[in-house]
Design a protein around this motif. Structure first.
Motif, PDB file in Angstrom:
ATOM      1  N   ASN A  33       0.795  -1.235   0.000  1.00 48.64           N
ATOM      2  CA  ASN A  33       0.000   0.000   0.000  1.00 48.64           C
ATOM      3  C   ASN A  33       0.829   1.289   0.000  1.00 48.64           C
ATOM      4  OD1 ASN A  33      -2.766   0.304  -0.312  1.00 48.64           O
ATOM      5  ND2 ASN A  33      -3.006   1.190   1.726  1.00 48.64           N
ATOM      6  N   GLY A  35       2.369   2.551  -2.492  1.00 46.71           N
ATOM      7  CA  GLY A  35       2.160   3.300  -3.733  1.00 46.71           C
ATOM      8  C   GLY A  35       3.023   2.829  -4.900  1.00 46.71           C
ATOM      9  N   LYS A  36       3.424   1.541  -4.892  1.00 47.80           N
ATOM     10  CA  LYS A  36       4.277   1.034  -5.978  1.00 47.80           C
ATOM     11  C   LYS A  36       3.538   1.004  -7.314  1.00 47.80           C
ATOM     12  CE  LYS A  36       5.574  -2.670  -3.558  1.00 47.80           C
ATOM     13  NZ  LYS A  36       5.012  -3.706  -4.418  1.00 47.80           N
ATOM     14  N   SER A  37       2.305   0.483  -7.290  1.00 46.39           N
ATOM     15  CA  SER A  37       1.550   0.401  -8.557  1.00 46.39           C
ATOM     16  C   SER A  37       1.275   1.799  -9.094  1.00 46.39           C
ATOM     17  CB  SER A  37       0.214  -0.313  -8.346  1.00 46.39           C
ATOM     18  OG  SER A  37       0.372  -1.443  -7.555  1.00 46.39           O
ATOM     19  N   SER A  38       0.926   2.707  -8.207  1.00 45.64           N
ATOM     20  CA  SER A  38       0.643   4.085  -8.640  1.00 45.64           C
ATOM     21  C   SER A  38       1.882   4.709  -9.259  1.00 45.64           C
ATOM     22  CB  SER A  38       0.198   4.940  -7.449  1.00 45.64           C
ATOM     23  OG  SER A  38      -0.933   4.380  -6.840  1.00 45.64           O
ATOM     24  N   SER A  53      -4.809  -0.355  -5.437  1.00 46.99           N
ATOM     25  CA  SER A  53      -5.922  -0.710  -4.570  1.00 46.99           C
ATOM     26  C   SER A  53      -5.780  -0.009  -3.246  1.00 46.99           C
ATOM     27  CB  SER A  53      -5.910  -2.218  -4.370  1.00 46.99           C
ATOM     28  OG  SER A  53      -6.443  -2.555  -3.125  1.00 46.99           O
ATOM     29  N   LYS A 143       4.134   9.979  -2.036  1.00 43.88           N
ATOM     30  CA  LYS A 143       2.989  10.647  -1.394  1.00 43.88           C
ATOM     31  C   LYS A 143       3.389  12.028  -0.855  1.00 43.88           C
ATOM     32  CE  LYS A 143       0.708   6.247  -0.466  1.00 43.88           C
ATOM     33  NZ  LYS A 143      -0.211   5.431   0.336  1.00 43.88           N
ATOM     34  N   ASP A 145       2.725  14.779  -2.009  1.00 43.37           N
ATOM     35  CA  ASP A 145       1.595  15.732  -2.089  1.00 43.37           C
ATOM     36  C   ASP A 145       0.777  15.766  -0.815  1.00 43.37           C
ATOM     37  OD1 ASP A 145      -1.043  13.816  -2.758  1.00 43.37           O
ATOM     38  OD2 ASP A 145       0.858  12.969  -3.388  1.00 43.37           O
ATOM     39  N   LYS A 146       0.944  14.738   0.023  1.00 46.90           N
ATOM     40  CA  LYS A 146       0.145  14.684   1.249  1.00 46.90           C
ATOM     41  C   LYS A 146       0.748  15.467   2.405  1.00 46.90           C
ATOM     42  CE  LYS A 146      -2.681  10.628   0.545  1.00 46.90           C
ATOM     43  NZ  LYS A 146      -3.607   9.809   1.320  1.00 46.90           N
ATOM     44  N   SER A 176       2.755  10.389  -7.011  1.00 49.65           N
ATOM     45  CA  SER A 176       2.025   9.803  -8.137  1.00 49.65           C
ATOM     46  C   SER A 176       0.790  10.635  -8.441  1.00 49.65           C
ATOM     47  CB  SER A 176       1.600   8.374  -7.820  1.00 49.65           C
ATOM     48  OG  SER A 176       2.739   7.581  -7.624  1.00 49.65           O
TER      49      SER A 176
HETATM   50  P1  GDP Z   1       0.889  -0.593  -3.717  1.00 46.78           P
HETATM   51  O1  GDP Z   1       0.190  -1.592  -2.855  1.00 46.78           O
HETATM   52  O2  GDP Z   1       2.237  -0.267  -3.172  1.00 46.78           O
HETATM   53  O3  GDP Z   1       0.933  -0.958  -5.178  1.00 46.78           O
HETATM   54  O4  GDP Z   1       0.056   0.774  -3.573  1.00 46.78           O
HETATM   55  P2  GDP Z   1      -0.970   1.486  -4.569  1.00 46.78           P
HETATM   56  O5  GDP Z   1      -0.260   2.080  -5.731  1.00 46.78           O
HETATM   57  O6  GDP Z   1      -2.105   0.567  -4.836  1.00 46.78           O
HETATM   58  O7  GDP Z   1      -1.446   2.738  -3.660  1.00 46.78           O
HETATM   59  C1  GDP Z   1      -2.112   2.538  -2.422  1.00 46.78           C
HETATM   60  C2  GDP Z   1      -3.004   3.733  -2.155  1.00 46.78           C
HETATM   61  O8  GDP Z   1      -2.241   4.935  -1.999  1.00 46.78           O
HETATM   62  C3  GDP Z   1      -4.008   4.027  -3.280  1.00 46.78           C
HETATM   63  O9  GDP Z   1      -5.223   4.449  -2.695  1.00 46.78           O
HETATM   64  C4  GDP Z   1      -3.350   5.164  -4.056  1.00 46.78           C
HETATM   65  O10 GDP Z   1      -4.277   5.999  -4.716  1.00 46.78           O
HETATM   66  C5  GDP Z   1      -2.625   5.925  -2.943  1.00 46.78           C
HETATM   67  N1  GDP Z   1      -1.406   6.610  -3.443  1.00 46.78           N
HETATM   68  C6  GDP Z   1      -0.337   6.026  -4.021  1.00 46.78           C
HETATM   69  N2  GDP Z   1       0.609   6.934  -4.333  1.00 46.78           N
HETATM   70  C7  GDP Z   1       0.128   8.141  -3.953  1.00 46.78           C
HETATM   71  C8  GDP Z   1       0.642   9.497  -4.011  1.00 46.78           C
HETATM   72  O11 GDP Z   1       1.759   9.788  -4.488  1.00 46.78           O
HETATM   73  N3  GDP Z   1      -0.156  10.479  -3.493  1.00 46.78           N
HETATM   74  C9  GDP Z   1      -1.374  10.221  -2.946  1.00 46.78           C
HETATM   75  N4  GDP Z   1      -2.076  11.249  -2.454  1.00 46.78           N
HETATM   76  N5  GDP Z   1      -1.890   8.966  -2.874  1.00 46.78           N
HETATM   77  C10 GDP Z   1      -1.157   7.942  -3.377  1.00 46.78           C
END
Ligand code: GDP
Length: 194
Positions: A33, A35-38, A53, A143, A145-146, A176
């Motif tokens: 979670n 943010g790897k996929s994003s 997700s 993240k 931006d947060k 992302s």
């Molecule tokens: P993974 O499990 O590492 O692949 O994570 P995801 O890419 O699925 O991201 C997990 C959650 O974090 C999702 O709800 C994304 O929309 C959110 N997210 C990921 N990257 C960012 C970012 O750079 N900024 C913000 N605000 N949210 C992010």
């Protein structure tokens, strides 16, 4: 980098399933979670090539994305997800370890951390482990931006100190959401894929 082609090739659970070609690979590691996929989608400007997700722990496979028929992004299973059994966690660990220690095509690991918080114990272990095996690493604080712009540098400093980041290793602030850090990361990646 101009992305002309991006395709998901395989979700592998064992080495026999890894692609047989010898294109360079850029792996992504981080807690689930984070943010790897994003990040993959943002780098490729594809909305949903990599599945994102809000539910942690969904990626239990090693996902290979072939880009421009020239290199791969390899999304490793997220670590540090508490709500799964110890056996499952150990399997993930073995899968990641096997890939990272035996894959000759691996050029660099992108260690993705959440910039809002200091790196977790798992992040620290992963960084130490990569250094131990002499695997090139780029640390990405995502993240961004947060948190307010005025706090970025301080969060970066804390992350670097907590990881005891080697002065030769690159740290990139990323989002992302806004695309911050995207160009800088491509500049780094071009060194290994061109
Ligand atoms: P993974 O499990 O590492 O692949 O994570 P995801 O890419 O699925 O991201 C997990 C959650 O974090 C999702 O709800 C994304 O929309 C959110 N997210 C990921 N990257 C960012 C970012 O750079 N900024 C913000 N605000 N949210 C992010």
């Amino acid at each position: 980098m101009k992305i002309v082609d991006a395709e998901m090739v395989i979700s592998a659970v064992k080495p026999e399933q890894y692609p047989k070609d010898t294109l360079p690979e850029i792996a992504l590691a981080g807690r689930s979670n984070v943010g790897k996929s994003s990040l993959i989608n943002k780098m490729l400007q594809r909305r949903s090539l990599a599945r994102t997700s809000s539910k942690p722990g969904k990626t239990q496979t090693i996902n290979f994305y072939r880009i421009n028929k020239n290199f791969y992004f390899v999304d490793l299973p997220g670590y540090g997800f508490a709500q799964v059994s110890k056996t499952v966690r150990e399997q993930w660990g073995k899968m990641i370890e096997k890939y990272l220690t035996s894959r000759e095509n691996l050029k660099v690991v992108l260690l993705i951390i959440d910039l809002r918080h200091p790196p977790t114990k798992d992040d620290q272990m992963m960084y130490d482990w990569l250094k131990h095996y002499d695997i090139p690493v780029i640390v990405i604080g995502t993240k961004a931006d947060k948190i307010p712009r005025g706090k970025w540098e301080n969060h970066k400093k804390i992350a670097k100190e907590t990881l005891q980041l080697d002065s030769n290793d690159t740290f990139i602030l990323f989002s992302s959401e806004t695309g911050m850090g995207r160009d800088q990361l491509w500049d780094e990646l071009k060194k290994v894929v061109s």
